[in-house]
Write a protein that holds these residues in place. Structure first.
Motif, PDB file in Angstrom:
ATOM      1  N   VAL A  47       8.331  12.308   4.165  1.00  0.00           N
ATOM      2  CA  VAL A  47       8.768  12.282   2.765  1.00  0.00           C
ATOM      3  C   VAL A  47       9.508  11.007   2.377  1.00  0.00           C
ATOM      4  O   VAL A  47       9.554  10.650   1.211  1.00  0.00           O
ATOM      5  CB  VAL A  47       9.647  13.512   2.426  1.00  0.00           C
ATOM      6  N   GLU A  48      10.075  10.295   3.324  1.00  0.00           N
ATOM      7  CA  GLU A  48      10.899   9.121   3.022  1.00  0.00           C
ATOM      8  C   GLU A  48      10.118   7.818   2.918  1.00  0.00           C
ATOM      9  O   GLU A  48      10.645   6.828   2.444  1.00  0.00           O
ATOM     10  CB  GLU A  48      12.004   8.960   4.084  1.00  0.00           C
ATOM     11  N   THR A  49       8.882   7.818   3.390  1.00  0.00           N
ATOM     12  CA  THR A  49       8.070   6.590   3.414  1.00  0.00           C
ATOM     13  C   THR A  49       6.659   6.929   2.965  1.00  0.00           C
ATOM     14  O   THR A  49       6.135   7.993   3.295  1.00  0.00           O
ATOM     15  CB  THR A  49       8.052   6.003   4.843  1.00  0.00           C
ATOM     16  N   ARG A  50       6.045   6.013   2.240  1.00  0.00           N
ATOM     17  CA  ARG A  50       4.675   6.223   1.776  1.00  0.00           C
ATOM     18  C   ARG A  50       3.692   5.649   2.795  1.00  0.00           C
ATOM     19  O   ARG A  50       3.777   4.477   3.151  1.00  0.00           O
ATOM     20  CB  ARG A  50       4.467   5.563   0.412  1.00  0.00           C
ATOM     21  N   LEU A  51       2.770   6.477   3.226  1.00  0.00           N
ATOM     22  CA  LEU A  51       1.729   6.102   4.181  1.00  0.00           C
ATOM     23  C   LEU A  51       0.450   5.774   3.406  1.00  0.00           C
ATOM     24  O   LEU A  51       0.442   5.852   2.179  1.00  0.00           O
ATOM     25  CB  LEU A  51       1.496   7.268   5.144  1.00  0.00           C
ATOM     26  N   PRO A  52      -0.641   5.421   4.102  1.00  0.00           N
ATOM     27  CA  PRO A  52      -1.901   5.213   3.384  1.00  0.00           C
ATOM     28  C   PRO A  52      -2.191   6.417   2.483  1.00  0.00           C
ATOM     29  O   PRO A  52      -1.973   7.565   2.874  1.00  0.00           O
ATOM     30  CB  PRO A  52      -2.930   5.101   4.510  1.00  0.00           C
ATOM     31  N   GLN A  53      -2.683   6.159   1.257  1.00  0.00           N
ATOM     32  CA  GLN A  53      -2.809   7.212   0.259  1.00  0.00           C
ATOM     33  C   GLN A  53      -4.205   7.787   0.089  1.00  0.00           C
ATOM     34  O   GLN A  53      -4.344   8.970  -0.140  1.00  0.00           O
ATOM     35  CB  GLN A  53      -2.330   6.678  -1.103  1.00  0.00           C
ATOM     36  N   ASN A  54      -5.221   6.971   0.161  1.00  0.00           N
ATOM     37  CA  ASN A  54      -6.563   7.447  -0.116  1.00  0.00           C
ATOM     38  C   ASN A  54      -7.579   6.498   0.512  1.00  0.00           C
ATOM     39  O   ASN A  54      -7.352   5.307   0.562  1.00  0.00           O
ATOM     40  CB  ASN A  54      -6.788   7.514  -1.636  1.00  0.00           C
ATOM     41  N   LEU A  55      -8.682   7.045   0.972  1.00  0.00           N
ATOM     42  CA  LEU A  55      -9.744   6.209   1.517  1.00  0.00           C
ATOM     43  C   LEU A  55     -10.433   5.456   0.386  1.00  0.00           C
ATOM     44  O   LEU A  55     -10.558   5.977  -0.726  1.00  0.00           O
ATOM     45  CB  LEU A  55     -10.765   7.057   2.265  1.00  0.00           C
ATOM     46  N   ILE A  56     -10.879   4.249   0.666  1.00  0.00           N
ATOM     47  CA  ILE A  56     -11.632   3.454  -0.295  1.00  0.00           C
ATOM     48  C   ILE A  56     -13.024   3.229   0.273  1.00  0.00           C
ATOM     49  O   ILE A  56     -13.181   2.852   1.439  1.00  0.00           O
ATOM     50  CB  ILE A  56     -10.944   2.107  -0.577  1.00  0.00           C
ATOM     51  N   TYR A  57     -14.031   3.482  -0.553  1.00  0.00           N
ATOM     52  CA  TYR A  57     -15.420   3.271  -0.162  1.00  0.00           C
ATOM     53  C   TYR A  57     -16.010   2.165  -1.027  1.00  0.00           C
ATOM     54  O   TYR A  57     -15.788   2.127  -2.230  1.00  0.00           O
ATOM     55  CB  TYR A  57     -16.234   4.550  -0.347  1.00  0.00           C
ATOM     56  N   ILE A  58     -16.736   1.268  -0.404  1.00  0.00           N
ATOM     57  CA  ILE A  58     -17.438   0.205  -1.116  1.00  0.00           C
ATOM     58  C   ILE A  58     -18.913   0.365  -0.815  1.00  0.00           C
ATOM     59  O   ILE A  58     -19.316   0.319   0.349  1.00  0.00           O
ATOM     60  CB  ILE A  58     -16.931  -1.189  -0.681  1.00  0.00           C
TER      61      ILE A  58
END
Length: 182
Positions: A47-58
């Protein structure tokens, strides 16, 4: 896994993704998409730190992840100039955030980042201070962090040494990369 699809994006040499270091419970390093997916799943417990949020596809292929953007004005090294009380408050919150990552087997191993052209310049872009002087640990998606399914003493030592260096430099005001004997 759900992700963001960026259509008609041309991958160039400058846009190649540096893979996340994620080891499963058997010590096997996972490949990009699976590693990122598992790292994203950890956010529900951190909760105290933001980790990777979402996968990105190209063009239908996994190309990395989205991360929060911070425009915090200072690195944590600014705290070296604070009063003793303010310095200790910054370090207390830094320790709490660091401990939460370690408790979830996320090892930030590049907290005391240096400018590669001027090694004595303490840029530390991986720990920022916001305007309230609260530390923000960032860059937990590439080579700066190692994720494991279970505790790993080797990675813990690497992370602890890096964390300790930042804390010592802030407390003492001494740049540990400089030759202090001269």
């Amino acid at each position: 896994p759900e992700g963001v699809n960026i259509a008609k994006y041309k991958v160039t040499d400058s846009s190649k993704y540096i893979t996340l270091k994620y080891f499963d419970e058997y010590g096997v390093r996972l490949v990009r998409e699976e590693a990122l997916y598992r790292a994203i799943e950890r956010q529900k417990d951190v909760v105290e730190t933001r980790l990777p949020q979402n996968l990105i596809y190209i063009n239908g292929k996994s190309a990395g992840c989205s991360m929060d953007y911070y425009s915090a004005p200072n690195s944590i090294y600014k705290a070296a100039r604070f009063s003793k009380r303010s310095k200790l408050m910054v370090l207390k919150y830094f320790l709490l955030k660091y401990k939460e990552l370690i408790d979830h087997n996320i090892y930030p191993i590049d907290l005391s980042q240096r400018d590669k052209y001027y090694p004595s310049k303490r840029i530390n872009s991986n720990v920022l201070l916001n305007l309230k002087h609260e530390p923000i640990i960032i860059d937990l998606d590439g080579k700066s962090a190692i994720y494991t399914e279970k505790e790993n003493q080797h990675f813990l030592k690497l992370a602890n040494a890096n964390f300790s260096k930042v804390v010592l430099e802030i407390i003492t005001g001494i740049d540990l990369n400089e030759n202090v004997m001269e």
